[in-house]
Design a protein around this motif. Structure first.
Motif, PDB file in Angstrom:
ATOM      1  N   VAL A  78       0.845  -1.198   0.000  1.00  0.00           N
ATOM      2  CA  VAL A  78       0.000   0.000   0.000  1.00  0.00           C
ATOM      3  C   VAL A  78       0.878   1.245   0.000  1.00  0.00           C
ATOM      4  O   VAL A  78       0.649   2.188  -0.769  1.00  0.00           O
ATOM      5  N   TYR A  79       1.886   1.256   0.834  1.00  0.00           N
ATOM      6  CA  TYR A  79       2.812   2.391   0.915  1.00  0.00           C
ATOM      7  C   TYR A  79       3.502   2.643  -0.428  1.00  0.00           C
ATOM      8  O   TYR A  79       3.581   3.779  -0.910  1.00  0.00           O
ATOM      9  N   ASP A  80       3.997   1.579  -1.037  1.00  0.00           N
ATOM     10  CA  ASP A  80       4.709   1.695  -2.313  1.00  0.00           C
ATOM     11  C   ASP A  80       3.823   2.233  -3.432  1.00  0.00           C
ATOM     12  O   ASP A  80       4.318   2.830  -4.382  1.00  0.00           O
ATOM     13  N   SER A  81       2.517   2.022  -3.319  1.00  0.00           N
ATOM     14  CA  SER A  81       1.593   2.509  -4.355  1.00  0.00           C
ATOM     15  C   SER A  81       1.451   4.032  -4.312  1.00  0.00           C
ATOM     16  O   SER A  81       0.947   4.631  -5.253  1.00  0.00           O
ATOM     17  N   GLN A  82       1.852   4.620  -3.200  1.00  0.00           N
ATOM     18  CA  GLN A  82       1.779   6.069  -2.960  1.00  0.00           C
ATOM     19  C   GLN A  82       0.343   6.599  -2.926  1.00  0.00           C
ATOM     20  O   GLN A  82       0.128   7.803  -3.039  1.00  0.00           O
ATOM     21  N   TRP A  83      -0.625   5.698  -2.781  1.00  0.00           N
ATOM     22  CA  TRP A  83      -2.009   6.138  -2.646  1.00  0.00           C
ATOM     23  C   TRP A  83      -2.210   6.713  -1.252  1.00  0.00           C
ATOM     24  O   TRP A  83      -1.830   6.093  -0.257  1.00  0.00           O
ATOM     25  N   GLN A  84      -2.762   7.882  -1.185  1.00  0.00           N
ATOM     26  CA  GLN A  84      -2.980   8.555   0.096  1.00  0.00           C
ATOM     27  C   GLN A  84      -4.399   8.297   0.579  1.00  0.00           C
ATOM     28  O   GLN A  84      -5.357   8.599  -0.134  1.00  0.00           O
ATOM     29  N   PHE A  85      -4.531   7.763   1.770  1.00  0.00           N
ATOM     30  CA  PHE A  85      -5.853   7.535   2.366  1.00  0.00           C
ATOM     31  C   PHE A  85      -5.879   8.164   3.748  1.00  0.00           C
ATOM     32  O   PHE A  85      -4.846   8.403   4.361  1.00  0.00           O
ATOM     33  N   ASN A  86      -7.092   8.456   4.225  1.00  0.00           N
ATOM     34  CA  ASN A  86      -7.221   9.098   5.529  1.00  0.00           C
ATOM     35  C   ASN A  86      -8.164   8.339   6.467  1.00  0.00           C
ATOM     36  O   ASN A  86      -8.578   8.879   7.494  1.00  0.00           O
ATOM     37  N   GLN A  87      -8.480   7.104   6.109  1.00  0.00           N
ATOM     38  CA  GLN A  87      -9.352   6.281   6.953  1.00  0.00           C
ATOM     39  C   GLN A  87      -9.145   4.827   6.583  1.00  0.00           C
ATOM     40  O   GLN A  87      -9.015   4.493   5.402  1.00  0.00           O
ATOM     41  N   ILE A  88      -9.114   3.973   7.590  1.00  0.00           N
ATOM     42  CA  ILE A  88      -9.124   2.532   7.374  1.00  0.00           C
ATOM     43  C   ILE A  88     -10.434   2.005   7.938  1.00  0.00           C
ATOM     44  O   ILE A  88     -10.828   2.368   9.049  1.00  0.00           O
ATOM     45  N   VAL A  89     -11.111   1.180   7.159  1.00  0.00           N
ATOM     46  CA  VAL A  89     -12.298   0.466   7.631  1.00  0.00           C
ATOM     47  C   VAL A  89     -11.969  -1.008   7.522  1.00  0.00           C
ATOM     48  O   VAL A  89     -11.552  -1.483   6.464  1.00  0.00           O
ATOM     49  N   CYS A  90     -12.126  -1.729   8.624  1.00  0.00           N
ATOM     50  CA  CYS A  90     -11.884  -3.164   8.580  1.00  0.00           C
ATOM     51  C   CYS A  90     -13.200  -3.906   8.725  1.00  0.00           C
ATOM     52  O   CYS A  90     -14.137  -3.412   9.355  1.00  0.00           O
ATOM     53  N   LEU A  91     -13.253  -5.080   8.111  1.00  0.00           N
ATOM     54  CA  LEU A  91     -14.420  -5.946   8.234  1.00  0.00           C
ATOM     55  C   LEU A  91     -14.159  -6.939   9.352  1.00  0.00           C
ATOM     56  O   LEU A  91     -13.202  -7.715   9.293  1.00  0.00           O
ATOM     57  N   ALA A  92     -14.992  -6.866  10.365  1.00  0.00           N
ATOM     58  CA  ALA A  92     -14.834  -7.752  11.515  1.00  0.00           C
ATOM     59  C   ALA A  92     -15.723  -8.972  11.300  1.00  0.00           C
ATOM     60  O   ALA A  92     -16.820  -8.837  10.773  1.00  0.00           O
ATOM     61  N   ARG A  93     -15.173 -10.088  11.573  1.00  0.00           N
ATOM     62  CA  ARG A  93     -14.102 -10.333  12.491  1.00  0.00           C
ATOM     63  C   ARG A  93     -12.755 -10.518  11.811  1.00  0.00           C
ATOM     64  O   ARG A  93     -11.736 -10.099  12.347  1.00  0.00           O
ATOM     65  N   GLY A  94     -12.718 -11.163  10.682  1.00  0.00           N
ATOM     66  CA  GLY A  94     -11.446 -11.525  10.058  1.00  0.00           C
ATOM     67  C   GLY A  94     -10.491 -10.380   9.812  1.00  0.00           C
ATOM     68  O   GLY A  94      -9.287 -10.541   9.905  1.00  0.00           O
TER      69      GLY A  94
END
Length: 164
Positions: free
Chosen positions: A22-38
């Motif tokens: 993700v870092y190498d792609s240089q895409w800038q994001f300002n929020q992470i949403v995770c799907l619980a539980r996995g």
């Protein structure tokens, strides 16, 4: 098709490798949403690495003995987050994409409830070929769709109430 067994060490290495992708792609994001539980552990670690807020969307599609029976998708009524609003650039994470239904439904759910989302990308550790959706970022493409035994699976049948 043989099952895939993952150790804690491998699991954490895959999350770190995903973060690097993700870092190498240089895409800038300002929020992470995770799907619980996995996706909880994946989202938590990525949130710490990138120092971005984490929101949680609870989903369920597996049940039965050992959680191996796939059923219909269930999504929570609300997103859990500590920020006042959801970010405009969202990285949606889960542990894996199997059929793709959870990821597809979650994307639709988020976009319908949070119009502030301008762009959303997806990240998983494992991408199975049987998936109806391709994630933007993934570590392993699994052409033979194995069942993945993750290191926390031992807790599926661990029940303190039954051990008395």
């Amino acid at each position: 098709m043989s099952d895939l067994y993952i150790s804690w060490t491998e699991y954490h290495q895959k999350i770190e490798t995903l973060a690097q992708k993700v870092y190498d792609s240089q895409w800038q994001f300002n929020q992470i949403v995770c799907l619980a539980r996995g996706g909880l552990r994946v989202g938590d670690i990525l949130s710490r690495i990138f120092d971005q807020p984490l929101a949680i969307l609870s989903t369920s599609s597996y049940s039965g003995f050992g959680g191996k029976v796939r059923g219909g998708i269930k999504l929570a009524e609300h997103l859990t987050m500590t920020t006042d609003t959801l970010g405009s650039q969202v990285l949606l994470v889960d542990d894996l994409v199997d059929s793709g239904v959870s990821l597809q439904e979650s994307i639709g759910w988020l976009k319908s409830r949070y119009p502030e989302i301008q762009e959303m990308k997806t990240a998983v550790l494992w991408y199975k070929s049987c998936s109806a959706i391709a994630p933007d970022y993934y570590i392993d493409y699994l052409a033979d769709n194995p069942w993945i035994h993750q290191p926390f699976e031992c807790y599926e049948n661990f029940n303190l109430a039954k051990s008395e």
